[in-house]
Write a protein that holds these residues in place. Sequence first.
Motif, PDB file in Angstrom:
ATOM      1  N   VAL A   1      42.084  41.413  35.798  1.00 46.03           N
ATOM      2  CA  VAL A   1      43.490  41.533  36.220  1.00 46.03           C
ATOM      3  C   VAL A   1      43.938  40.483  37.233  1.00 46.03           C
ATOM      4  O   VAL A   1      45.128  40.351  37.490  1.00 46.03           O
ATOM      5  N   CYS A   2      43.017  39.746  37.801  1.00 50.04           N
ATOM      6  CA  CYS A   2      43.408  38.808  38.865  1.00 50.04           C
ATOM      7  C   CYS A   2      44.209  37.633  38.291  1.00 50.04           C
ATOM      8  O   CYS A   2      43.715  36.886  37.454  1.00 50.04           O
ATOM      9  N   PRO A   3      45.449  37.456  38.760  1.00 51.90           N
ATOM     10  CA  PRO A   3      46.295  36.401  38.200  1.00 51.90           C
ATOM     11  C   PRO A   3      45.860  34.993  38.606  1.00 51.90           C
ATOM     12  O   PRO A   3      46.289  34.016  37.978  1.00 51.90           O
ATOM     13  N   VAL A   4      45.045  34.878  39.641  1.00 56.27           N
ATOM     14  CA  VAL A   4      44.649  33.538  40.088  1.00 56.27           C
ATOM     15  C   VAL A   4      43.139  33.283  39.932  1.00 56.27           C
ATOM     16  O   VAL A   4      42.624  32.271  40.437  1.00 56.27           O
ATOM     17  N   ASP A   5      42.445  34.178  39.241  1.00 55.46           N
ATOM     18  CA  ASP A   5      41.020  33.983  38.958  1.00 55.46           C
ATOM     19  C   ASP A   5      40.190  33.621  40.195  1.00 55.46           C
ATOM     20  O   ASP A   5      39.450  32.632  40.193  1.00 55.46           O
ATOM     21  N   CYS A   6      40.312  34.434  41.226  1.00 58.26           N
ATOM     22  CA  CYS A   6      39.620  34.068  42.476  1.00 58.26           C
ATOM     23  C   CYS A   6      38.382  34.911  42.769  1.00 58.26           C
ATOM     24  O   CYS A   6      37.964  35.032  43.919  1.00 58.26           O
ATOM     25  N   PHE A   7      37.758  35.461  41.692  1.00 60.74           N
ATOM     26  CA  PHE A   7      36.495  36.180  41.883  1.00 60.74           C
ATOM     27  C   PHE A   7      35.298  35.255  41.628  1.00 60.74           C
ATOM     28  O   PHE A   7      35.353  34.376  40.754  1.00 60.74           O
ATOM     29  N   TYR A   8      34.232  35.490  42.375  1.00 64.58           N
ATOM     30  CA  TYR A   8      33.003  34.669  42.282  1.00 64.58           C
ATOM     31  C   TYR A   8      31.823  35.612  42.136  1.00 64.58           C
ATOM     32  O   TYR A   8      31.796  36.696  42.747  1.00 64.58           O
TER      33      TYR A   8
ATOM     34  N   VAL B   1      32.546  38.561  44.824  1.00 64.71           N
ATOM     35  CA  VAL B   1      33.353  38.384  46.033  1.00 64.71           C
ATOM     36  C   VAL B   1      34.670  37.721  45.640  1.00 64.71           C
ATOM     37  O   VAL B   1      34.798  37.146  44.554  1.00 64.71           O
ATOM     38  N   ILE B   2      35.632  37.800  46.559  1.00 65.75           N
ATOM     39  CA  ILE B   2      36.941  37.156  46.403  1.00 65.75           C
ATOM     40  C   ILE B   2      36.971  35.928  47.300  1.00 65.75           C
ATOM     41  O   ILE B   2      36.446  35.953  48.420  1.00 65.75           O
ATOM     42  N   ASN B   3      37.585  34.856  46.816  1.00 72.54           N
ATOM     43  CA  ASN B   3      37.810  33.700  47.692  1.00 72.54           C
ATOM     44  C   ASN B   3      39.112  33.954  48.459  1.00 72.54           C
ATOM     45  O   ASN B   3      40.199  33.906  47.875  1.00 72.54           O
TER      46      ASN B   3
ATOM     47  N   THR C   1      44.577  38.869  52.649  1.00 76.60           N
ATOM     48  CA  THR C   1      43.688  38.788  51.491  1.00 76.60           C
ATOM     49  C   THR C   1      43.027  40.135  51.227  1.00 76.60           C
ATOM     50  O   THR C   1      43.002  41.001  52.103  1.00 76.60           O
ATOM     51  N   TYR C   2      42.515  40.259  50.047  1.00 77.50           N
ATOM     52  CA  TYR C   2      41.685  41.406  49.713  1.00 77.50           C
ATOM     53  C   TYR C   2      40.231  40.942  49.747  1.00 77.50           C
ATOM     54  O   TYR C   2      39.949  39.754  49.579  1.00 77.50           O
ATOM     55  N   VAL C   3      39.314  41.879  49.975  1.00 75.15           N
ATOM     56  CA  VAL C   3      37.891  41.536  49.994  1.00 75.15           C
ATOM     57  C   VAL C   3      37.096  42.558  49.187  1.00 75.15           C
ATOM     58  O   VAL C   3      37.507  43.717  49.053  1.00 75.15           O
TER      59      VAL C   3
ATOM     60  N   GLU D   1      42.123  31.680  48.110  1.00 78.22           N
ATOM     61  CA  GLU D   1      42.807  31.640  46.810  1.00 78.22           C
ATOM     62  C   GLU D   1      43.572  32.926  46.499  1.00 78.22           C
ATOM     63  O   GLU D   1      44.529  32.913  45.730  1.00 78.22           O
ATOM     64  N   CYS D   2      43.118  34.034  47.060  1.00 76.16           N
ATOM     65  CA  CYS D   2      43.759  35.335  46.814  1.00 76.16           C
ATOM     66  C   CYS D   2      45.206  35.303  47.298  1.00 76.16           C
ATOM     67  O   CYS D   2      45.483  34.887  48.421  1.00 76.16           O
ATOM     68  N   ILE D   3      46.130  35.738  46.427  1.00 78.72           N
ATOM     69  CA  ILE D   3      47.555  35.726  46.799  1.00 78.72           C
ATOM     70  C   ILE D   3      48.042  37.109  47.228  1.00 78.72           C
ATOM     71  O   ILE D   3      49.243  37.355  47.318  1.00 78.72           O
ATOM     72  N   ASP D   4      47.072  38.029  47.487  1.00 79.08           N
ATOM     73  CA  ASP D   4      47.441  39.325  48.060  1.00 79.08           C
ATOM     74  C   ASP D   4      48.295  40.187  47.140  1.00 79.08           C
ATOM     75  O   ASP D   4      49.089  40.983  47.622  1.00 79.08           O
ATOM     76  N   CYS D   5      48.125  40.044  45.847  1.00 74.80           N
ATOM     77  CA  CYS D   5      48.988  40.806  44.928  1.00 74.80           C
ATOM     78  C   CYS D   5      48.585  42.275  44.880  1.00 74.80           C
ATOM     79  O   CYS D   5      49.388  43.135  44.560  1.00 74.80           O
ATOM     80  N   GLY D   6      47.296  42.558  45.162  1.00 72.27           N
ATOM     81  CA  GLY D   6      46.837  43.939  45.218  1.00 72.27           C
ATOM     82  C   GLY D   6      46.523  44.605  43.880  1.00 72.27           C
ATOM     83  O   GLY D   6      46.113  45.759  43.865  1.00 72.27           O
ATOM     84  N   VAL D   7      46.690  43.913  42.777  1.00 72.24           N
ATOM     85  CA  VAL D   7      46.480  44.589  41.493  1.00 72.24           C
ATOM     86  C   VAL D   7      45.016  44.937  41.222  1.00 72.24           C
ATOM     87  O   VAL D   7      44.715  45.853  40.465  1.00 72.24           O
ATOM     88  N   CYS D   8      44.081  44.232  41.831  1.00 70.66           N
ATOM     89  CA  CYS D   8      42.662  44.518  41.585  1.00 70.66           C
ATOM     90  C   CYS D   8      42.210  45.811  42.267  1.00 70.66           C
ATOM     91  O   CYS D   8      41.289  46.474  41.786  1.00 70.66           O
ATOM     92  N   GLU D   9      42.822  46.148  43.377  1.00 71.38           N
ATOM     93  CA  GLU D   9      42.330  47.285  44.180  1.00 71.38           C
ATOM     94  C   GLU D   9      42.206  48.578  43.367  1.00 71.38           C
ATOM     95  O   GLU D   9      41.136  49.184  43.343  1.00 71.38           O
TER      96      GLU D   9
HETATM   97 FE1  SF4 Z   1      43.237  38.531  42.708  1.00 77.56          FE
HETATM   98 FE2  SF4 Z   1      45.396  39.852  43.515  1.00 77.56          FE
HETATM   99 FE3  SF4 Z   1      42.987  40.923  43.850  1.00 77.56          FE
HETATM  100 FE4  SF4 Z   1      43.728  38.826  45.307  1.00 77.56          FE
HETATM  101  S1  SF4 Z   1      44.638  40.875  45.390  1.00 77.56           S
HETATM  102  S2  SF4 Z   1      41.759  39.102  44.298  1.00 77.56           S
HETATM  103  S3  SF4 Z   1      44.982  37.677  43.849  1.00 77.56           S
HETATM  104  S4  SF4 Z   1      43.991  40.495  41.904  1.00 77.56           S
END
Ligand code: SF4
Length: 104
Positions: free
Chosen positions: A19-26, A33-35, A1-3, A38-46
């Motif tokens: 940019v989060c494809p699964v809307d897992c920010f709170y 924070v990220i849940n 996961t990302y944090v 739910e985070c699928i580790d796509c890395g696009v937010c970083e």
């Molecule tokens: Fe969302 Fe992907 Fe970032 Fe996880 S790594 S919080 S799924 S954008």
Amino acid sequence: TYVVTDACIRCKYMDCVEVCPVDCFYEGENMLVINPSECIDCGVCEPECPAEAILPDTENGLEKWLELNTTFSAQWPNITTKGEAPADADAYKGEEGKFEKYFS
Ligand code: SF4
Ligand code: F3S
């Protein structure tokens, strides 16, 4: 996961949310924070975060942040659209020790 780490505190630019494809920010008062479940580790937010606040939890020393993201994503509301960053966000970018000083 990302944090999300303390670099987000009082910056809260929210580019990550867009940019989060699964809307897992709170959303908390002064950071997001990220849940991790739910985070699928796509890395696009970083690379989207201007404060470089988002990191993969495989980096050393991030246990505290994994725990904080887990705890507060269960308490704070989900956020799916980018709002306005605080007017003074840039003044806090890169400041050290923001958790101790400002976290709420
Ligand atoms: Fe969302 Fe992907 Fe970032 Fe996880 S790594 S919080 S799924 S954008
Ligand atoms: Fe915080 Fe960066 Fe998102 S400052 S709100 S993690 S874009």
